[in-house]
Design an enzyme around this catalytic site. Structure first.
Site, PDB file in Angstrom:
ATOM      1  N   ASP A  72      -4.014  -6.331   5.235  1.00  0.00           N
ATOM      2  CA  ASP A  72      -5.006  -7.165   5.921  1.00  0.00           C
ATOM      3  C   ASP A  72      -4.930  -8.630   5.474  1.00  0.00           C
ATOM      4  OD1 ASP A  72      -6.037  -5.109   7.454  1.00  0.00           O
ATOM      5  OD2 ASP A  72      -7.319  -4.420   5.815  1.00  0.00           O
ATOM      6  N   PHE A 108      -4.308   3.376  15.180  1.00  0.00           N
ATOM      7  CA  PHE A 108      -4.619   4.409  14.194  1.00  0.00           C
ATOM      8  C   PHE A 108      -5.807   3.928  13.371  1.00  0.00           C
ATOM      9  CE2 PHE A 108      -0.855   6.570  15.237  1.00  0.00           C
ATOM     10  CZ  PHE A 108      -0.936   7.829  14.647  1.00  0.00           C
ATOM     11  N   LYS A 148     -13.359   0.423  16.352  1.00  0.00           N
ATOM     12  CA  LYS A 148     -12.045  -0.215  16.476  1.00  0.00           C
ATOM     13  C   LYS A 148     -11.517  -0.144  17.913  1.00  0.00           C
ATOM     14  CE  LYS A 148     -10.790   0.463  11.992  1.00  0.00           C
ATOM     15  NZ  LYS A 148     -10.137   1.123  10.897  1.00  0.00           N
ATOM     16  N   ASP A 156      -3.878  -9.733  13.367  1.00  0.00           N
ATOM     17  CA  ASP A 156      -4.030  -8.326  13.748  1.00  0.00           C
ATOM     18  C   ASP A 156      -3.035  -8.047  14.880  1.00  0.00           C
ATOM     19  OD1 ASP A 156      -4.872  -5.863  14.947  1.00  0.00           O
ATOM     20  OD2 ASP A 156      -6.725  -6.062  13.803  1.00  0.00           O
ATOM     21  N   ILE A 157      -1.967  -7.356  14.538  1.00  0.00           N
ATOM     22  CA  ILE A 157      -0.864  -7.128  15.480  1.00  0.00           C
ATOM     23  C   ILE A 157      -1.368  -6.357  16.707  1.00  0.00           C
ATOM     24  CG2 ILE A 157       1.424  -6.077  15.749  1.00  0.00           C
ATOM     25  CD1 ILE A 157       1.662  -6.318  12.624  1.00  0.00           C
ATOM     26  N   ASN A 163       0.840  -1.203   0.000  1.00  0.00           N
ATOM     27  CA  ASN A 163       0.000   0.000   0.000  1.00  0.00           C
ATOM     28  C   ASN A 163       0.875   1.253   0.000  1.00  0.00           C
ATOM     29  OD1 ASN A 163       0.566   0.815   2.827  1.00  0.00           O
ATOM     30  ND2 ASN A 163      -0.379  -1.178   3.253  1.00  0.00           N
ATOM     31  N   LYS A 182     -10.920  -3.815  19.388  1.00  0.00           N
ATOM     32  CA  LYS A 182      -9.535  -4.234  19.620  1.00  0.00           C
ATOM     33  C   LYS A 182      -9.101  -3.988  21.066  1.00  0.00           C
ATOM     34  CE  LYS A 182      -8.200  -3.337  14.813  1.00  0.00           C
ATOM     35  NZ  LYS A 182      -7.086  -3.396  13.863  1.00  0.00           N
ATOM     36  N   LYS A 222       8.995 -17.437 -10.255  1.00  0.00           N
ATOM     37  CA  LYS A 222       8.250 -16.324 -10.836  1.00  0.00           C
ATOM     38  C   LYS A 222       7.081 -16.856 -11.671  1.00  0.00           C
ATOM     39  CE  LYS A 222       8.828 -12.363 -13.827  1.00  0.00           C
ATOM     40  NZ  LYS A 222       9.645 -11.750 -14.876  1.00  0.00           N
TER      41      LYS A 222
HETATM   42  O1  C5P Z   1      -8.635  -2.692  11.482  1.00  0.00           O
HETATM   43  P1  C5P Z   1      -7.772  -1.686  10.877  1.00  0.00           P
HETATM   44  O2  C5P Z   1      -6.728  -2.256   9.953  1.00  0.00           O
HETATM   45  O3  C5P Z   1      -8.451  -0.534  10.228  1.00  0.00           O
HETATM   46  O4  C5P Z   1      -7.023  -1.057  12.142  1.00  0.00           O
HETATM   47  C1  C5P Z   1      -6.019  -0.114  12.022  1.00  0.00           C
HETATM   48  C2  C5P Z   1      -5.117  -0.195  13.214  1.00  0.00           C
HETATM   49  O5  C5P Z   1      -4.746  -1.538  13.493  1.00  0.00           O
HETATM   50  C3  C5P Z   1      -3.802   0.518  12.964  1.00  0.00           C
HETATM   51  O6  C5P Z   1      -3.343   0.988  14.219  1.00  0.00           O
HETATM   52  C4  C5P Z   1      -2.905  -0.608  12.451  1.00  0.00           C
HETATM   53  O7  C5P Z   1      -1.536  -0.323  12.646  1.00  0.00           O
HETATM   54  C5  C5P Z   1      -3.372  -1.783  13.255  1.00  0.00           C
HETATM   55  N1  C5P Z   1      -3.292  -3.081  12.561  1.00  0.00           N
HETATM   56  C6  C5P Z   1      -2.406  -4.053  13.000  1.00  0.00           C
HETATM   57  N2  C5P Z   1      -2.359  -5.270  12.398  1.00  0.00           N
HETATM   58  C7  C5P Z   1      -3.150  -5.544  11.343  1.00  0.00           C
HETATM   59  C8  C5P Z   1      -4.051  -4.578  10.873  1.00  0.00           C
HETATM   60  C9  C5P Z   1      -4.098  -3.348  11.503  1.00  0.00           C
HETATM   61  O8  C5P Z   1      -1.662  -3.795  13.970  1.00  0.00           O
HETATM   62  N3  C5P Z   1      -3.076  -6.718  10.753  1.00  0.00           N
END
Ligand code: C5P
Length: 403
Positions: free
Chosen positions: A281, A326, A340, A308-309, A212, A344, A291
């Site tokens: 995501d 964020f 969120k 989701d970290i 991205n 979360k 390749k």
């Molecule tokens: O759910 P969404 O992706 O919109 O959430 C955004 C927040 O979650 C940001 O703080 C992003 O750094 C964190 N995030 C993460 N791991 C992911 C997706 C999003 O830490 N796989």
């Protein structure tokens, strides 16, 4: 350079305002220079009633800036350039007028403008009559500045130029220099911050990936601001074209899974976690070893969800850091951000509207709205450096009330 020169390579702006204590300012400049600092002086109109620019130019070895609207001075080193040049802005003496102007955010002259334009720390040495110093309005202004992270040096007590006795005298020149040395001396970290930044890359085959537009600028600016505010910072960064901020411990990763692994290992040793990365995501379910050839007319890449970290760090049951997320949204910012925050289990979320041009992704400027369970705060459009400092100060306030 002698062994005592501990301000070597430090750029200091000394602001001088109108007060009798301005007679101490040339001594401050000389002593800062003795320590190796490069000093540039900014004078208000009032200061020039007490001491001449020529004196300050002679002792500093640099031209003195005293006007916002002087084309020659702007051509030499403009006020924004000066604001960026500074590692520290000291105002000594700081009059009650200048203290009030800075507290109110006024930008009527060069010095107050500089205070708004700089991301560098600011220290002020108040100097005024004891009654003026004790006045409720002065105390309110000083409290506002302290809340914003401005350092207040002094004032001292004793006999004053006007004959009064009390608190309000500027501290001595040597004490200003001592405070400056103390300011630049490494101290044990006030807090430990872990932050993710930048995009992640999800490999499709050995030469292709999905990613991205995140530049990493916001996360790097936060890391830099937190370090400048006394934090020990670990920055887990995706692939970006940015230099590591001074004294920040950087861990480079490429994919979301690598970022997840490094972040979860490090999170328990930190007080605060900020998830600023634009984590992909989804990732391709299978990474082709070779390749992929363009033999077919269409191609389907099957994707699986990345971990989701942020949610995983926030779910830690032991040694869980204060968690900040964020939310980059294009519509219904508050609803999605608050969603969120709850889902979360975060302590705070910083939301930005990425559909507005000139802010967010890849831009140098940004605006944020912070949400927490029972409140919110707007941080209006400004440079990412300034915004980062405001954000870290706000996060620290929330973190400190929890601990
Ligand atoms: O759910 P969404 O992706 O919109 O959430 C955004 C927040 O979650 C940001 O703080 C992003 O750094 C964190 N995030 C993460 N791991 C992911 C997706 C999003 O830490 N796989």
């Amino acid at each position: 350079m002698t062994a005592q020169q501990t301000l070597q390579n430090k750029n200091i702006v000394l602001g001088i305002t109108g007060g009798i204590a301005a007679y101490k300012s040339p001594e401050i400049v000389r002593r800062l220079k003795d320590q190796g600092a490069d000093v540039r002086v900014v004078m208000t109109a009032g200061a020039k009633e007490f001491i001449t620019p020529l004196t300050l130019q002679a002792v500093s070895g640099n031209p003195v800036a005293d006007s916002l609207l002087d084309p020659a001075a702007e051509a030499a080193m403009g006020h924004i350039e000066l604001a960026k040049w500074a590692d520290l802005v000291i105002i000594a003496p700081a009059s009650s007028n200048t203290i009030a102007a800075i507290a109110a955010g006024l930008a009527g002259d060069l010095l107050t403008t500089l205070c708004i334009a700089t991301a560098a720390p600011i220290a002020i040495a108040p100097a005024m009559n004891q009654q003026m110093y004790a006045a409720a309005v002065t105390q309110e202004n000083i409290a506002r500045l302290t809340n914003r992270g401005v350092h207040i040096w002094g004032p001292a007590s004793g006999e004053q130029a006007c004959g009064d006795v009390g608190q309000g005298r500027m501290i001595e020149a040597l004490e200003v220099v001592e405070q400056t040395l103390n300011f630049f001396t490494p101290k044990p970290p006030a807090f430990k911050l872990l932050i993710t930044a930048g995009p992640t890359r999800e490999a499709i085959d050995p030469v292709r990936y999905i990613s991205n537009h995140s530049s990493g600028k916001m996360g790097f600016a936060i890391a830099k601001a937190a370090q400048a505010l006394g934090g020990e910072v670990t920055l887990v960064s995706g692939p970006v074209a940015l230099t590591t901020p001074h004294s920040v411990n950087r861990i480079d990763v490429v994919s979301a899974e690598q970022m997840h692994q490094q972040t979860l290992v490090n999170a328990p040793q930190h007080d605060i976690f900020i998830a600023c990365a634009a984590v992909a995501d989804y990732r391709p379910a299978l990474v082709c070893e070779q390749k992929i050839k363009k033999n077919d007319d269409d191609m389907v890449v099957s994707m699986v969800k990345n971990p989701d970290i942020l949610a995983d760090v926030a779910a830690l049951t032991e040694q869980r850091p204060f968690c900040v997320g964020f939310a980059a949204e294009t519509q219904d910012v508050e609803t999605y951000a608050r969603g969120k925050l709850q889902r979360k289990k975060l302590d705070l979320i910083a939301a930005n509207n990425v559909s507005v041009t000139g802010q967010g992704f890849n831009s140098d400027d940004n605006a944020l709205t912070l949400y927490w369970p029972n409140g919110q705060l707007d941080l209006p459009l400004t440079s990412k450096d300034m915004l980062a400092k405001q954000l870290v100060l706000e996060i620290l306030k929330h973190y400190n009330t929890q601990h």
